[in-house]
Design a protein around this motif. Structure first.
Motif, mmCIF file in Angstrom:
data_model
loop_
_atom_site.group_PDB
_atom_site.id
_atom_site.type_symbol
_atom_site.label_atom_id
_atom_site.label_comp_id
_atom_site.label_asym_id
_atom_site.label_seq_id
_atom_site.Cartn_x
_atom_site.Cartn_y
_atom_site.Cartn_z
ATOM 1 N N LEU A 104 54.555 44.471 54.963
ATOM 2 C CA LEU A 104 54.774 44.727 56.387
ATOM 3 C C LEU A 104 55.346 43.500 57.078
ATOM 4 C CD1 LEU A 104 51.472 46.540 57.431
ATOM 5 C CD2 LEU A 104 53.709 47.563 57.005
ATOM 6 N N PRO A 105 56.342 43.696 57.949
ATOM 7 C CA PRO A 105 56.812 42.571 58.759
ATOM 8 C C PRO A 105 55.713 42.147 59.731
ATOM 9 C CG PRO A 105 58.210 44.514 59.061
ATOM 10 C CD PRO A 105 57.067 44.915 58.200
ATOM 11 N N ASP A 106 55.792 40.912 60.171
ATOM 12 C CA ASP A 106 54.786 40.406 61.095
ATOM 13 C C ASP A 106 54.922 41.076 62.455
ATOM 14 O OD1 ASP A 106 52.603 38.760 61.731
ATOM 15 O OD2 ASP A 106 53.919 37.341 62.733
ATOM 16 N N PHE A 107 53.801 41.308 63.105
ATOM 17 C CA PHE A 107 53.769 41.780 64.479
ATOM 18 C C PHE A 107 52.448 41.380 65.106
ATOM 19 C CE2 PHE A 107 52.139 45.411 62.036
ATOM 20 C CZ PHE A 107 50.978 45.738 62.709
ATOM 21 N N THR A 130 45.237 41.365 60.126
ATOM 22 C CA THR A 130 43.936 41.754 60.675
ATOM 23 C C THR A 130 43.667 43.253 60.596
ATOM 24 O OG1 THR A 130 44.749 42.032 62.951
ATOM 25 C CG2 THR A 130 43.974 39.820 62.298
ATOM 26 N N MET A 131 44.696 44.072 60.406
ATOM 27 C CA MET A 131 44.464 45.512 60.401
ATOM 28 C C MET A 131 43.764 45.937 59.111
ATOM 29 S SD MET A 131 48.419 46.850 59.922
ATOM 30 C CE MET A 131 48.039 48.557 59.901
ATOM 31 N N PRO A 132 42.781 46.825 59.236
ATOM 32 C CA PRO A 132 42.120 47.328 58.026
ATOM 33 C C PRO A 132 43.107 48.132 57.190
ATOM 34 C CG PRO A 132 41.268 48.409 60.002
ATOM 35 C CD PRO A 132 42.261 47.407 60.450
ATOM 36 N N GLU A 177 46.981 45.725 49.972
ATOM 37 C CA GLU A 177 47.661 44.431 49.988
ATOM 38 C C GLU A 177 48.657 44.316 51.138
ATOM 39 O OE1 GLU A 177 47.379 46.030 46.695
ATOM 40 O OE2 GLU A 177 45.508 44.906 46.750
ATOM 41 N N GLY A 178 48.797 45.356 51.939
ATOM 42 C CA GLY A 178 49.739 45.324 53.048
ATOM 43 C C GLY A 178 51.157 45.693 52.671
ATOM 44 N N LYS A 179 51.321 46.352 51.528
ATOM 45 C CA LYS A 179 52.644 46.813 51.093
ATOM 46 C C LYS A 179 52.821 48.286 51.435
ATOM 47 C CE LYS A 179 53.216 43.586 47.300
ATOM 48 N NZ LYS A 179 53.349 43.444 45.859
ATOM 49 N N VAL A 180 54.039 48.639 51.766
ATOM 50 C CA VAL A 180 54.369 50.027 52.055
ATOM 51 C C VAL A 180 54.371 50.816 50.747
ATOM 52 C CG1 VAL A 180 56.129 51.591 52.977
ATOM 53 C CG2 VAL A 180 55.711 49.379 54.078
#
Length: 158
Positions: free
Chosen positions: A22-25, A39-41, A130-133
């Motif tokens: 994911l890109p930073d936001f 920080t998102m679950p 892991e925060g991957k799409v």
């Protein structure tokens, strides 16, 4: 009709792709908490939408069913700059399992949509631990396909 299909395929080719992080936001939840990719679950679902979008209106009830069934967090981001905080929060009263993400002092939903390379709405992303799409749905996401993607993301799906 062919032109629409070609535009949709081109949009998918440009958008964030499965396997990408994911890109930073930096957006706020309704309580004022800062939400970032770190920080998102996770696993999670991110839905880009707009309040005026008829496909979004048609899709939200089934997405909300999936959110209720799986308990996976669904973060919804309006990519419409005219969707104010008040408009978004009023719209989301019908969908209590969704977490609307709102502008912060550091970021806006429209800029986040640009970073994700989202060209329309609704666009739904499933994110693994892991925060991957894991999956991207341009247009309406089918309930079964979404449940399959959540399984791939590591969610517990009955």
């Amino acid at each position: 009709m062919r032109a629409l299909a070609l535009l949709a395929l081109m949009g998918l080719a440009l958008a964030i792709a499965p396997g990408e992080v994911l890109p930073d936001f930096q957006l706020l939840d309704p309580k004022g908490n800062l939400i970032t990719p770190k920080t998102m679950p996770k696993p999670a679902v991110i839905v880009f939408w707009a309040s005026w979008c008829p496909v979004c209106r048609a899709e939200f009830p089934s997405l909300h069913e999936v959110a209720e069934k799986t308990k996976v967090p669904f973060f919804v981001i309006s990519r419409e700059p005219r969707d104010t905080k008040e408009v978004v929060l009023a719209y989301m009263k019908a969908y209590p399992r969704f977490v609307p993400l709102l502008a912060s002092s550091a970021d806006t939903p429209a800029r986040v949509a640009e970073r994700f390379r989202i060209l329309g709405q609704p666009w739904t992303l499933v994110v693994d631990k892991e925060g991957k799409v894991v999956a991207l749905f341009a247009g309406r996401a089918g309930k079964e396909a979404l449940l399959d993607a959540l399984l791939l993301a590591g969610a517990e799906v009955e």
